[in-house]
Design a protein around this motif. Sequence first.
Motif, PDB file in Angstrom:
ATOM      1  N   MET A   6       0.837  -1.200   0.000  1.00  0.00           N
ATOM      2  CA  MET A   6       0.000   0.000   0.000  1.00  0.00           C
ATOM      3  C   MET A   6       0.872   1.250   0.000  1.00  0.00           C
ATOM      4  SD  MET A   6      -3.333  -0.737   0.118  1.00  0.00           S
ATOM      5  CE  MET A   6      -4.096   0.642   0.943  1.00  0.00           C
ATOM      6  N   LYS A   7       1.946   1.200   0.768  1.00  0.00           N
ATOM      7  CA  LYS A   7       2.892   2.318   0.808  1.00  0.00           C
ATOM      8  C   LYS A   7       3.543   2.505  -0.564  1.00  0.00           C
ATOM      9  CE  LYS A   7       6.958   3.966   3.366  1.00  0.00           C
ATOM     10  NZ  LYS A   7       7.860   4.144   2.209  1.00  0.00           N
ATOM     11  N   GLY A   8       3.821   1.383  -1.249  1.00  0.00           N
ATOM     12  CA  GLY A   8       4.437   1.461  -2.561  1.00  0.00           C
ATOM     13  C   GLY A   8       3.552   2.124  -3.588  1.00  0.00           C
ATOM     14  N   VAL A   9       2.231   1.951  -3.456  1.00  0.00           N
ATOM     15  CA  VAL A   9       1.298   2.584  -4.384  1.00  0.00           C
ATOM     16  C   VAL A   9       1.408   4.099  -4.289  1.00  0.00           C
ATOM     17  CG1 VAL A   9      -1.137   2.929  -4.940  1.00  0.00           C
ATOM     18  CG2 VAL A   9      -0.299   0.633  -4.413  1.00  0.00           C
ATOM     19  N   SER A  10       1.466   4.615  -3.059  1.00  0.00           N
ATOM     20  CA  SER A  10       1.565   6.068  -2.878  1.00  0.00           C
ATOM     21  C   SER A  10       2.934   6.581  -3.273  1.00  0.00           C
ATOM     22  CB  SER A  10       1.275   6.444  -1.416  1.00  0.00           C
ATOM     23  OG  SER A  10       2.271   5.914  -0.567  1.00  0.00           O
ATOM     24  N   GLY A  11       3.952   5.704  -3.214  1.00  0.00           N
ATOM     25  CA  GLY A  11       5.304   6.124  -3.565  1.00  0.00           C
ATOM     26  C   GLY A  11       5.581   6.094  -5.053  1.00  0.00           C
ATOM     27  N   GLY A  12       4.601   5.711  -5.869  1.00  0.00           N
ATOM     28  CA  GLY A  12       4.790   5.694  -7.308  1.00  0.00           C
ATOM     29  C   GLY A  12       5.325   4.388  -7.852  1.00  0.00           C
ATOM     30  N   ASP A  13       5.477   3.375  -6.977  1.00  0.00           N
ATOM     31  CA  ASP A  13       5.995   2.084  -7.438  1.00  0.00           C
ATOM     32  C   ASP A  13       4.895   1.157  -7.959  1.00  0.00           C
ATOM     33  OD1 ASP A  13       8.545   2.848  -6.699  1.00  0.00           O
ATOM     34  OD2 ASP A  13       8.327   2.059  -4.663  1.00  0.00           O
ATOM     35  N   GLY A  14       3.650   1.563  -7.810  1.00  0.00           N
ATOM     36  CA  GLY A  14       2.544   0.701  -8.212  1.00  0.00           C
ATOM     37  C   GLY A  14       1.488   1.453  -9.000  1.00  0.00           C
ATOM     38  N   THR A  15       0.346   0.781  -9.170  1.00  0.00           N
ATOM     39  CA  THR A  15      -0.765   1.315  -9.958  1.00  0.00           C
ATOM     40  C   THR A  15      -2.041   1.302  -9.127  1.00  0.00           C
ATOM     41  OG1 THR A  15       0.216   0.413 -11.979  1.00  0.00           O
ATOM     42  CG2 THR A  15      -2.118   1.002 -12.067  1.00  0.00           C
ATOM     43  N   SER A  16      -2.832   2.350  -9.235  1.00  0.00           N
ATOM     44  CA  SER A  16      -4.149   2.389  -8.595  1.00  0.00           C
ATOM     45  C   SER A  16      -5.190   2.712  -9.653  1.00  0.00           C
ATOM     46  CB  SER A  16      -4.185   3.421  -7.461  1.00  0.00           C
ATOM     47  OG  SER A  16      -3.923   4.716  -7.965  1.00  0.00           O
ATOM     48  N   MET A  17      -6.340   2.056  -9.557  1.00  0.00           N
ATOM     49  CA  MET A  17      -7.369   2.205 -10.590  1.00  0.00           C
ATOM     50  C   MET A  17      -8.707   1.714 -10.071  1.00  0.00           C
ATOM     51  SD  MET A  17      -6.232  -1.067 -12.955  1.00  0.00           S
ATOM     52  CE  MET A  17      -7.699  -1.018 -13.977  1.00  0.00           C
ATOM     53  N   ASN A  18      -9.755   2.043 -10.773  1.00  0.00           N
ATOM     54  CA  ASN A  18     -11.082   1.468 -10.553  1.00  0.00           C
ATOM     55  C   ASN A  18     -11.265   0.287 -11.502  1.00  0.00           C
ATOM     56  OD1 ASN A  18     -12.385   2.940  -8.473  1.00  0.00           O
ATOM     57  ND2 ASN A  18     -12.683   4.675  -9.868  1.00  0.00           N
ATOM     58  N   MET A  19     -12.136  -0.620 -11.138  1.00  0.00           N
ATOM     59  CA  MET A  19     -12.488  -1.698 -12.055  1.00  0.00           C
ATOM     60  C   MET A  19     -13.084  -1.058 -13.318  1.00  0.00           C
ATOM     61  SD  MET A  19     -12.351  -4.953 -12.409  1.00  0.00           S
ATOM     62  CE  MET A  19     -12.385  -5.853 -10.858  1.00  0.00           C
ATOM     63  N   PRO A  20     -12.631  -1.473 -14.499  1.00  0.00           N
ATOM     64  CA  PRO A  20     -13.136  -0.851 -15.741  1.00  0.00           C
ATOM     65  C   PRO A  20     -14.657  -0.949 -15.862  1.00  0.00           C
ATOM     66  CG  PRO A  20     -11.224  -2.234 -16.190  1.00  0.00           C
ATOM     67  CD  PRO A  20     -11.617  -2.496 -14.769  1.00  0.00           C
ATOM     68  N   ILE A  21     -15.290   0.156 -16.171  1.00  0.00           N
ATOM     69  CA  ILE A  21     -16.753   0.245 -16.266  1.00  0.00           C
ATOM     70  C   ILE A  21     -17.155   0.523 -17.720  1.00  0.00           C
ATOM     71  CG2 ILE A  21     -18.818   1.456 -15.468  1.00  0.00           C
ATOM     72  CD1 ILE A  21     -17.389  -0.095 -13.269  1.00  0.00           C
ATOM     73  N   SER A  22     -18.191  -0.182 -18.174  1.00  0.00           N
ATOM     74  CA  SER A  22     -18.675   0.039 -19.546  1.00  0.00           C
ATOM     75  C   SER A  22     -19.967   0.854 -19.578  1.00  0.00           C
ATOM     76  CB  SER A  22     -18.905  -1.302 -20.254  1.00  0.00           C
ATOM     77  OG  SER A  22     -19.906  -2.058 -19.581  1.00  0.00           O
ATOM     78  N   GLY A  23     -20.675   0.954 -18.452  1.00  0.00           N
ATOM     79  CA  GLY A  23     -21.925   1.702 -18.421  1.00  0.00           C
ATOM     80  C   GLY A  23     -22.694   1.385 -17.148  1.00  0.00           C
ATOM     81  N   SER A  24     -24.003   1.577 -17.175  1.00  0.00           N
ATOM     82  CA  SER A  24     -24.828   1.328 -16.002  1.00  0.00           C
ATOM     83  C   SER A  24     -26.122   0.651 -16.425  1.00  0.00           C
ATOM     84  CB  SER A  24     -25.143   2.618 -15.261  1.00  0.00           C
ATOM     85  OG  SER A  24     -25.878   3.506 -16.089  1.00  0.00           O
ATOM     86  N   SER A  25     -26.752  -0.047 -15.478  1.00  0.00           N
ATOM     87  CA  SER A  25     -28.017  -0.730 -15.736  1.00  0.00           C
ATOM     88  C   SER A  25     -28.842  -0.715 -14.464  1.00  0.00           C
ATOM     89  CB  SER A  25     -27.764  -2.172 -16.187  1.00  0.00           C
ATOM     90  OG  SER A  25     -28.971  -2.881 -16.332  1.00  0.00           O
ATOM     91  N   GLY A  26     -29.973  -0.028 -14.520  1.00  0.00           N
ATOM     92  CA  GLY A  26     -30.850   0.054 -13.357  1.00  0.00           C
ATOM     93  C   GLY A  26     -30.177   0.675 -12.149  1.00  0.00           C
ATOM     94  N   GLY A  27     -29.252   1.596 -12.379  1.00  0.00           N
ATOM     95  CA  GLY A  27     -28.551   2.241 -11.271  1.00  0.00           C
ATOM     96  C   GLY A  27     -27.298   1.515 -10.836  1.00  0.00           C
ATOM     97  N   ASN A  28     -27.086   0.335 -11.406  1.00  0.00           N
ATOM     98  CA  ASN A  28     -25.869  -0.429 -11.085  1.00  0.00           C
ATOM     99  C   ASN A  28     -24.790  -0.179 -12.131  1.00  0.00           C
ATOM    100  OD1 ASN A  28     -27.458  -1.453  -9.065  1.00  0.00           O
ATOM    101  ND2 ASN A  28     -27.605  -3.521  -9.927  1.00  0.00           N
ATOM    102  N   LEU A  29     -23.534  -0.170 -11.713  1.00  0.00           N
ATOM    103  CA  LEU A  29     -22.406   0.025 -12.621  1.00  0.00           C
ATOM    104  C   LEU A  29     -22.023  -1.306 -13.252  1.00  0.00           C
ATOM    105  CD1 LEU A  29     -20.205   2.376 -10.396  1.00  0.00           C
ATOM    106  CD2 LEU A  29     -21.663   3.033 -12.313  1.00  0.00           C
TER     107      LEU A  29
END
Length: 422
Positions: free
Chosen positions: A374-397
Amino acid sequence: MTDWPEAWSDENRGGRYGRGSASAHPESARAMRQVRRGPAAHPGQGVYGGVPQQPSYVDGRGHGPDGYDSGYNTGQVYGGGPGGRGGDGGYAAQRPAPNWGRRIKRTALTLVTVLVVASVATYFWADSKLNREVDLSKVIERPEKGEGTNYLIVGSDSREGLSDEDKKNLHTGSADGKRTDSMMILHTGSNGPTLISLPRDSNVEIPSFVGSDSGKTYPGTGRQVKLNAAYAEDGPELLVRTVEFNTGLHIDHYVEIGFAGFANIVDAAGGVEMDIPQDIKDTKSGADLKKGKQTLNGEQALAFVRTRYALAGSDLDRTKNQQKFLSALANQVATPSTVLNPFRLYPTMGAGLDSLIVDKEMGLFDLADMFWSMKGVSGGDGTSMNMPISGSSGGNLVWDKAKVKQLVNQLNNDEKVTVKGD
């Protein structure tokens, strides 16, 4: 010319031998202890005719040609031992110089011993405080394990341990039970850590599962629900089963923390410095923060990571803030001012370990790996992202299935992640 020493007056020439003698005749000569008399001196030799002349230091040790030891070399004339006044100029014999090499070795050995004992004691103390409540062996039909390690990190809205005043101050409400407020997958491996947020409104299918308490098998019916509903229905085991089924990624360890534990960790660490990108005011979470760098205490930090209604991207923006904060928290705790200060380290560790719920196979080394990643992510050694989203359906992603598949393949093969999330 007389035999008396100079400066002796006539009154010294009485029937006495020097002052203090009560006899009319001279006292017999007193033999000095440990002084061996030599042959009698010839008349006129020495200052006092009856005292033999002291031998010279012929051999440098106080011995004359005939082996006579004057006693001055060892101080024996005056009854002293080797530590008395001797032939070295009249000073006491010097103590041997301290063996600094030996002293340094002893000191180093003592310090190493203390550190080893303290480390072992700390290990067993910390290990005993882990709440190993989640049994992943109950999860059925699991994907094959890939390279690296995958942690499912969950922030729950549990109010356990909070008083009514705490609930009011933290703006948590008083709902019974607990639900997931945030979910993330942390992958650690040889290509740096990857932190992936799973929005709680993600649309997922509930698969067949075995009840964590009942042991009964519930067949899948194709039900589509929000991801946080899986946790609400049957707890951590069903949540893990649902994440694995919908991603194809094997989860190795589970870590959960509630509201109270989160706030306590932040306060024990002395607060966390954050650069807030915008003014945030949210009556639901209680956030009232100004833009710019500032140190957040436990109450402020909890409000910050829970805020979504004041953000343009709602839950997607909230997950990004949660990632930033957790990385900053790990970086804050890993500073020398915390690690090398037992008055801060132990309260921080205690607050964290008391409030964490983990799986039965979780060890301290696994927890340390998660923390440093977790410390490595903030230090630039890793990657942070959201799960890829294509759209929404009935209020759900709705997740982008093609990108999710590519992401999971890269994680399973412990490759550098190139997939981009929202």
